[in-house]
Design a protein around this motif. Structure first.
Motif, PDB file in Angstrom:
ATOM      1  N   PHE A  42       0.800  -1.207   0.039  1.00  0.00           N
ATOM      2  CA  PHE A  42      -0.001   0.060  -0.227  1.00  0.00           C
ATOM      3  C   PHE A  42       1.073   1.285  -0.183  1.00  0.00           C
ATOM      4  O   PHE A  42       2.033   1.064   0.412  1.00  0.00           O
ATOM      5  CB  PHE A  42      -0.933   0.160   1.197  1.00  0.00           C
ATOM      6  CG  PHE A  42      -1.687  -1.301   1.366  1.00  0.00           C
ATOM      7  CD1 PHE A  42      -2.753  -1.549   0.494  1.00  0.00           C
ATOM      8  CD2 PHE A  42      -1.480  -1.887   2.423  1.00  0.00           C
ATOM      9  CE1 PHE A  42      -3.533  -2.741   0.579  1.00  0.00           C
ATOM     10  CE2 PHE A  42      -2.402  -3.289   2.326  1.00  0.00           C
ATOM     11  CZ  PHE A  42      -3.275  -3.547   1.376  1.00  0.00           C
ATOM     12  N   SER A  43      -0.016   2.375  -0.290  1.00  0.00           N
ATOM     13  CA  SER A  43       0.855   3.694  -0.141  1.00  0.00           C
ATOM     14  C   SER A  43       1.042   3.947   1.184  1.00  0.00           C
ATOM     15  O   SER A  43       0.799   3.252   2.126  1.00  0.00           O
ATOM     16  CB  SER A  43      -0.078   4.800  -0.516  1.00  0.00           C
ATOM     17  OG  SER A  43      -1.108   4.999   0.247  1.00  0.00           O
ATOM     18  N   GLN A  44       2.118   4.888   1.665  1.00  0.00           N
ATOM     19  CA  GLN A  44       2.437   5.300   2.835  1.00  0.00           C
ATOM     20  C   GLN A  44       1.258   5.295   4.125  1.00  0.00           C
ATOM     21  O   GLN A  44       1.083   4.740   5.007  1.00  0.00           O
ATOM     22  CB  GLN A  44       3.349   6.363   3.150  1.00  0.00           C
ATOM     23  CG  GLN A  44       4.010   6.392   4.705  1.00  0.00           C
ATOM     24  CD  GLN A  44       5.042   7.301   4.591  1.00  0.00           C
ATOM     25  OE1 GLN A  44       4.767   8.741   4.325  1.00  0.00           O
ATOM     26  NE2 GLN A  44       6.235   7.067   5.109  1.00  0.00           N
ATOM     27  N   ARG A  48      -0.050   2.686   6.954  1.00  0.00           N
ATOM     28  CA  ARG A  48      -0.510   3.271   8.369  1.00  0.00           C
ATOM     29  C   ARG A  48      -1.594   2.715   8.824  1.00  0.00           C
ATOM     30  O   ARG A  48      -1.997   2.144   9.747  1.00  0.00           O
ATOM     31  CB  ARG A  48      -0.193   4.467   8.515  1.00  0.00           C
ATOM     32  CG  ARG A  48      -0.506   5.078   9.932  1.00  0.00           C
ATOM     33  CD  ARG A  48      -1.203   6.592   9.663  1.00  0.00           C
ATOM     34  NE  ARG A  48      -1.536   6.718  11.314  1.00  0.00           N
ATOM     35  CZ  ARG A  48      -2.691   6.507  11.929  1.00  0.00           C
ATOM     36  NH1 ARG A  48      -3.290   5.738  11.088  1.00  0.00           N
ATOM     37  NH2 ARG A  48      -2.926   6.992  13.035  1.00  0.00           N
ATOM     38  N   GLU A  49      -2.819   2.754   7.840  1.00  0.00           N
ATOM     39  CA  GLU A  49      -4.115   2.169   8.135  1.00  0.00           C
ATOM     40  C   GLU A  49      -4.013   0.727   8.216  1.00  0.00           C
ATOM     41  O   GLU A  49      -4.807   0.217   9.228  1.00  0.00           O
ATOM     42  CB  GLU A  49      -5.060   2.566   7.116  1.00  0.00           C
ATOM     43  CG  GLU A  49      -5.239   3.968   7.066  1.00  0.00           C
ATOM     44  CD  GLU A  49      -6.254   4.559   5.934  1.00  0.00           C
ATOM     45  OE1 GLU A  49      -7.019   3.288   5.335  1.00  0.00           O
ATOM     46  OE2 GLU A  49      -6.278   5.500   5.394  1.00  0.00           O
ATOM     47  N   CYS A  50      -3.279  -0.206   7.500  1.00  0.00           N
ATOM     48  CA  CYS A  50      -3.074  -1.402   7.688  1.00  0.00           C
ATOM     49  C   CYS A  50      -2.634  -1.614   8.969  1.00  0.00           C
ATOM     50  O   CYS A  50      -3.053  -2.809   9.703  1.00  0.00           O
ATOM     51  CB  CYS A  50      -2.356  -1.928   6.325  1.00  0.00           C
ATOM     52  SG  CYS A  50      -1.797  -3.783   6.349  1.00  0.00           S
ATOM     53  N   GLU A 121       4.837   6.819  12.872  1.00  0.00           N
ATOM     54  CA  GLU A 121       3.379   5.943  13.391  1.00  0.00           C
ATOM     55  C   GLU A 121       3.514   4.481  12.840  1.00  0.00           C
ATOM     56  O   GLU A 121       3.052   3.816  13.612  1.00  0.00           O
ATOM     57  CB  GLU A 121       2.306   6.833  12.838  1.00  0.00           C
ATOM     58  CG  GLU A 121       0.987   6.165  13.425  1.00  0.00           C
ATOM     59  CD  GLU A 121       0.772   6.068  15.068  1.00  0.00           C
ATOM     60  OE1 GLU A 121      -0.186   5.667  15.497  1.00  0.00           O
ATOM     61  OE2 GLU A 121       1.894   6.656  15.734  1.00  0.00           O
ATOM     62  N   ILE A 122       3.981   4.313  11.534  1.00  0.00           N
ATOM     63  CA  ILE A 122       4.114   3.091  11.285  1.00  0.00           C
ATOM     64  C   ILE A 122       4.921   2.285  11.722  1.00  0.00           C
ATOM     65  O   ILE A 122       4.784   0.907  12.139  1.00  0.00           O
ATOM     66  CB  ILE A 122       4.542   2.977   9.449  1.00  0.00           C
ATOM     67  CG1 ILE A 122       3.353   3.534   8.711  1.00  0.00           C
ATOM     68  CG2 ILE A 122       5.273   1.774   9.108  1.00  0.00           C
ATOM     69  CD1 ILE A 122       4.034   3.847   7.194  1.00  0.00           C
ATOM     70  N   GLY A 123       6.086   2.589  12.021  1.00  0.00           N
ATOM     71  CA  GLY A 123       7.271   1.762  13.378  1.00  0.00           C
ATOM     72  C   GLY A 123       6.299   1.577  14.372  1.00  0.00           C
ATOM     73  O   GLY A 123       6.479   0.381  15.068  1.00  0.00           O
ATOM     74  N   ARG A 124       5.717   2.619  14.995  1.00  0.00           N
ATOM     75  CA  ARG A 124       5.244   2.418  16.293  1.00  0.00           C
ATOM     76  C   ARG A 124       3.995   1.199  16.348  1.00  0.00           C
ATOM     77  O   ARG A 124       3.978   0.426  17.161  1.00  0.00           O
ATOM     78  CB  ARG A 124       4.522   3.792  16.775  1.00  0.00           C
ATOM     79  CG  ARG A 124       4.063   3.593  18.420  1.00  0.00           C
ATOM     80  CD  ARG A 124       2.973   4.703  18.883  1.00  0.00           C
ATOM     81  NE  ARG A 124       2.128   5.068  18.172  1.00  0.00           N
ATOM     82  CZ  ARG A 124       0.996   4.153  18.459  1.00  0.00           C
ATOM     83  NH1 ARG A 124       0.934   3.177  19.507  1.00  0.00           N
ATOM     84  NH2 ARG A 124      -0.203   4.390  17.840  1.00  0.00           N
TER      85      ARG A 124
END
Length: 149
Positions: A42-44, A48-50, A121-124
């Motif tokens: 997905f896009s960034q 993040r949503e995923c 946020e993706i990492g967290r």
């Protein structure tokens, strides 16, 4: 003679729990990297949503595993004083786990340095999902090793 048999049974029970805890470490839930890879198509923003969905699902799995552990302890074929002690220790470990998860994921997020918004946020979120998954697996394994009344 019955005491020796009871001692041996408790010793084997303890060894079984130790083996389950060790195997949980080896056969852990999806890693941070694997979770990111699952959402990388997905896009960034969508990634993040995923990962937010995976973090939410992992929290739900952790809650279910915690509830199952309490239920298993309630049905545990052991003296009430040991059941109470185990439930108290489970509650303590749940609180400590939540603090650890916050600190560990905060640390990993800080390694993002000057990255902005979604990247941090993706990492967290991946960290939260991984740690929740591991904890849920540990609780399920520990609960499944208990002998019911």
């Amino acid at each position: 003679m019955a005491q020796a048999t009871n001692f041996e049974a408790n010793e084997y029970h303890f060894l079984g729990l130790a083996a389950l805890c060790f195997s949980t470490i080896l056969l852990a839930a999806p890693t941070n990297l694997a979770l990111r890879e699952e959402c990388s198509e997905f896009s960034q923003g969508e990634m993040r949503e995923c990962l937010a969905k995976k973090a939410d699902e992992s929290q739900q799995a952790l809650t279910r595993a915690g509830n199952s552990a309490v239920s298993a302890l309630t049905q545990w074929n052991e003296d009430d004083k040991y059941v109470r002690a185990a439930k108290t220790n489970l509650a303590k470990s749940n609180k400590v786990f939540a603090r650890y998860r916050e600190a560990q994921c905060g640390f990993l997020t800080s390694l993002g340095g000057g990255a902005i918004g979604n990247a941090l946020e993706i990492g967290r979120l991946a960290c939260v999902a991984e740690l929740n998954g591991n904890r849920a697996e540990q609780l399920r394994d520990a609960a499944s090793a208990l002998h019911s009344r």
